[in-house]
Write a protein that holds these residues in place. Structure first.
Motif, PDB file in Angstrom:
ATOM      1  N   GLY A 584     -12.127 -13.909  -4.136  1.00  0.00           N
ATOM      2  CA  GLY A 584     -13.061 -12.978  -3.531  1.00  0.00           C
ATOM      3  C   GLY A 584     -12.808 -12.703  -2.064  1.00  0.00           C
ATOM      4  O   GLY A 584     -11.846 -13.167  -1.464  1.00  0.00           O
ATOM      5  N   PHE A 585     -13.685 -11.886  -1.487  1.00  0.00           N
ATOM      6  CA  PHE A 585     -13.685 -11.578  -0.057  1.00  0.00           C
ATOM      7  C   PHE A 585     -12.451 -10.785   0.387  1.00  0.00           C
ATOM      8  O   PHE A 585     -11.871 -11.058   1.425  1.00  0.00           O
ATOM      9  N   GLY A 586     -12.047  -9.807  -0.434  1.00  0.00           N
ATOM     10  CA  GLY A 586     -10.997  -8.884  -0.026  1.00  0.00           C
ATOM     11  C   GLY A 586      -9.583  -9.324  -0.294  1.00  0.00           C
ATOM     12  O   GLY A 586      -8.636  -8.585  -0.007  1.00  0.00           O
ATOM     13  N   ARG A 587      -9.395 -10.501  -0.849  1.00  0.00           N
ATOM     14  CA  ARG A 587      -8.041 -11.017  -1.041  1.00  0.00           C
ATOM     15  C   ARG A 587      -7.202 -10.121  -1.938  1.00  0.00           C
ATOM     16  O   ARG A 587      -5.989  -9.993  -1.728  1.00  0.00           O
ATOM     17  N   VAL A 588      -7.807  -9.501  -2.939  1.00  0.00           N
ATOM     18  CA  VAL A 588      -7.020  -8.692  -3.882  1.00  0.00           C
ATOM     19  C   VAL A 588      -6.631  -7.352  -3.289  1.00  0.00           C
ATOM     20  O   VAL A 588      -5.868  -6.594  -3.901  1.00  0.00           O
ATOM     21  N   GLY A 589      -7.139  -7.021  -2.103  1.00  0.00           N
ATOM     22  CA  GLY A 589      -6.671  -5.828  -1.404  1.00  0.00           C
ATOM     23  C   GLY A 589      -7.340  -4.542  -1.854  1.00  0.00           C
ATOM     24  O   GLY A 589      -7.995  -3.858  -1.073  1.00  0.00           O
ATOM     25  N   GLU A 590      -7.187  -4.194  -3.110  1.00  0.00           N
ATOM     26  CA  GLU A 590      -7.731  -2.937  -3.604  1.00  0.00           C
ATOM     27  C   GLU A 590      -9.255  -2.928  -3.563  1.00  0.00           C
ATOM     28  O   GLU A 590      -9.878  -1.864  -3.412  1.00  0.00           O
TER      29      GLU A 590
END
Length: 768
Positions: A584-590
């Motif tokens: 979570g928290f933007g790690r996956v980028g998209e």
């Protein structure tokens, strides 16, 4: 207020009886500077200061220069020409405003900053000259030198007020990090550092060079009474500009300085941080000046300063301190192997033996700096695996938020405090509207435990569906949810109320890449489990799944998988739990959350690890309906969950993610990294698959791409070799053959390039 050449000629003739043949204006930081020749061809330098707030300080500068000339006539500084009244400077007025004119001797030479590949002999010469100056100034005093000076390193924390002028997020954070380290490492020792009146600005455009030696040090305009080592730090900073190995230059200066004017170990212990502080002072001042100045001299060092700061953060402070010590004849400060062996022996006596230590040759990490880790042997590592330190090790915004709240209050949720509500609002604002009720706890394990407890209470069912090879934590309930643990060595085995679905692995699973229906087919396996339970008169409490599989092998879920699974689970009356602890928290980028990649809305979301950047914090977020049912009269109270320090920490992490645009960073750097790994896969047959999203990346290593035989122990050797090259990675997956790459979000393109280059060399060396 520009002085004309004609007026300057008149002033010089009137007050000095100097007849001028030529005048040339030269650049300066604040003063108006002129190079002139008298009718006999003698060169002189004229400086005109306007709006001088303290004329007594100008007097102090000139007296310091006179003191040095008197003490040692060989010291390479300018001498001051007296006016006809015997004064060291002349005051004149334009429009009622005072200006101050000085005439100085001219020193032959080239500015050190203009010398390409400046030789170390020049650096050594500067060390000797600077030491001689400091030695002679040791007994110099003047009331005006005891002043506030913006370029005094003792005042560097004032630069925090100007950090906002640095628009590049990465650069601003790095400067803020070094200012924090100054506060932590230098301030407590300031009272132990020798003080004196120092030149304070031996920068590369205040040092003149001729015939391979320093021919002059000019400009006493930043002179101040401060810590003696600050003078050394300033000089060290500028001799390191434009060098591939900057530390070597600093050592050359330091060694010669110490031979003339011995330094102390305490002074050397803070030198690394003082050099960083000078860089912070330089770049923040340049950034501030951009909003109001077009004087190129104000930005003359900006590019070099940023380049050195990027180099400096990659140098382990302990390594630098050790080199400083050795160059001055002091003992090493590095950790010794026998000390590590003793520590491991003591650890075995008092710490559980099944608490493992990474790597064949264990590391003792003693400091972190954003995406870097430093060990006690002086080595620096790029952290490519620690997703817990989401916004970077020792991120200054997070650290300061924790410190401030901890110094004020830390208690529990039985008292009102604003940050509890503020943080809950921050979290829920990023989630689907129906997910609006938060419970806070201390770890992902505890959060998963609570999520299952809530789902069982809501559905009045006990059975839970998990994915094979999943890992959800270390509590008793979380262990029961984790095939990775209960099926492994020492595991208790599968409980009858826990049911394993197929790991939706498109590389080596039942349904693979190219099968457009793979997501629905894997989902049907969950439907079959639900039907089996129903046939036996049992319902389902919950389906819990990481939204990208971590221990399962760094696996993004097949398209449409969760949408189909959630449909099946909800039709059976169960709840859908998204475990976002790893991703979570933007790690996956998209997207901000992993479940958004699947276009679904969970009933419960579990948050942990990166939520507090390493601080023990976790959360369970659920729908109002589920929360209302859980509120059955039994109080939920968690002594530490939701405490003010944790809440302020969580708020800081969220603010950093937003303010530094780290989700976008994860997207751009992650795409670059994945593309680079795929190119390596074309070169090296051992890489069987590359997969991931953003900065959640896996590379599966195999001996044979047809049989998919796992490359073990080859992968372990690769991990060790990468560690030896300064990159910390780890392995994952059911067969322990997946390279796990989940760095802090500050990991940048340059880090990724270096990682890929080194991995390429390691793989080539292993014959893969």
């Amino acid at each position: 207020m520009i002085i004309s050449e004609q007026y300057l000629k008149e002033l010089l003739h009137k007050h000095y009886e100097i007849a001028i043949s030529s005048i040339e204006k030269i650049h300066g930081y604040e003063d108006q500077n002129f190079l002139l020749k008298d009718i006999e061809g003698k060169k002189l330098v004229v400086k005109v200061a306007a709006d001088l707030m303290d004329p007594y300080f100008l007097e102090a500068q000139l007296k310091a220069m006179a003191h040095l000339r008197k003490k040692d006539n060989d010291i390479k500084i300018q001498h001051v020409l007296a006016n006809l009244d015997g004064g060291a400077y002349t005051v004149f007025y334009i429009d009622g405003k005072a200006l101050y004119l000085r005439v100085l001797s001219y020193l032959e030479g080239t500015f050190m900053g203009d010398i390409k590949d400046c030789p170390l002999s020049v650096v050594e010469s500067l060390g000797t000259n600077l030491a001689n100056m400091d030695l002679q100034l040791k007994d110099f005093t003047h009331p005006a030198a005891y002043r506030f000076a913006e370029w005094d390193l003792a005042q560097v924390l004032n630069c925090r007020d100007h950090l906002f002028h640095i628009k590049d997020h990465e650069k601003r954070t790095m400067a803020d990090y070094f200012l924090l380290q100054y506060e932590m490492e230098v301030l407590p020792l300031q009272h132990k550092l020798r003080k004196a009146v120092i030149h304070n600005d031996a920068n590369d455009y205040n040092v003149l060079v001729k015939d391979g030696q320093v021919s002059g040090v000019i400009d006493f305009g930043d002179m101040v009474e401060s810590q003696l080592i600050n003078n050394v730090a300033v000089a060290c900073t500028y001799v390191m500009f434009k060098r591939e190995d900057p530390l070597t230059a600093a050592l050359a200066l330091l060694k010669r300085y110490h031979e003339v004017y011995p330094l102390r170990e305490t002074e050397l212990s803070v030198l690394y941080f003082l050099i960083a502080a000078r860089l912070c002072m330089s770049v923040t001042t340049s950034a501030m000046q951009r909003s109001k100045s077009d004087n190129a001299h104000h930005f003359i060092s900006e590019t070099d300063a940023w380049t050195l700061m990027y180099q400096w953060i990659q140098i382990n402070p302990l390594h630098a301190q050790n080199q400083f010590n050795l160059s001055c004849g002091f003992p090493t400060v590095l950790g010794q192997e026998e000390q590590d062996q003793e520590l491991k022996r003591e650890r075995k006596e008092v710490v559980g033996a099944n608490l493992s230590i990474s790597y064949q040759k264990n590391l003792k990490i003693n400091r972190g700096a954003l995406q870097y880790l430093y060990d006690d042997k002086g080595d620096t590592y790029i952290d490519c695996v620690n997703n817990v330190s989401h916004v970077g090790h020792c991120h200054p915004v997070v650290v300061k938020a924790m410190q401030k709240q901890l110094a004020k209050l830390n208690t529990n949720t039985r008292y009102l405090h604003d940050s509890l509500v503020e943080y809950a609002k921050l979290i829920t604002s990023t989630l689907p509207p129906k997910l609006k009720v938060c419970y806070f706890c201390n770890s992902g394990s505890e959060a998963n435990d609570l999520a299952i407890r809530i789902s069982r209470h809501f559905t009045k069912q006990k059975d839970v569906i998990v994915l094979d090879h999943a890992y959800h934590g270390t509590s008793t309930v979380a262990m029961e949810l984790s095939p990775y643990k209960f099926d492994g060595r020492g595991g208790a085995g599968q409980k009858p109320y826990i049911h394993k679905g197929l790991n939706p692995d498109l590389y080596r699973g039942t349904y693979r890449y190219g099968d457009e229906q793979a997501g629905e087919k894997y989902a049907k396996d969950i439907a079959d489990i639900i039907k089996h339970l129903s046939d036996n008169g049992t319902g389902v409490a919950a389906f819990i799944c990481e939204t990208l599989l971590g221990v399962g092998g760094q696996i993004p879920l097949p398209d449409g998988y969760l949408k189909a699974v959630y449909k099946h689970v909800r039709a059976a009356g169960g709840l859908c739990i998204a475990d976002e602890v790893q991703v979570g928290f933007g790690r996956v980028g998209e997207h901000f959350w992993g479940f958004e990649l699947q276009d679904v809305e969970p009933d419960i979301v579990v948050l942990g690890k990166p939520i507090g950047n390493g601080h023990p914090l976790a959360a369970v977020v659920l729908t109002e309906e589920v929360a209302a049912a859980f509120n059955n009269g039994m109080e939920y109270f968690n002594t530490y969950g939701g405490n003010p320090v944790s809440m302020e920490t969580g708020i800081a992490v969220m603010n950093v993610i937003r303010d530094e645009e780290l989700q976008q960073r994860a997207l751009e750097t992650g795409d670059f990294l994945i593309e680079g790994l795929k190119k390596l896969m074309e070169k090296h047959a051992i890489i069987g698959d590359v997969r991931g999203k953003g900065l959640f990346v896996g590379a599966e290593l195999v001996r044979d791409r047809k049989t998919l035989e796992p490359a073990v122990p080859e992968i372990d050797q690769i991990v060790e070799q990468m560690k030896d090259r300064g990159f910390l990675i780890s392995t994952d997956g059911p067969l322990h053959n997946v390279l796990k790459i989940k760095p802090p979000m500050l990991f940048n393109i340059e880090n990724a390039e270096s990682f890929l280059c080194n991995l390429d060399e390691v793989l080539a060396g292993s014959g893969s």
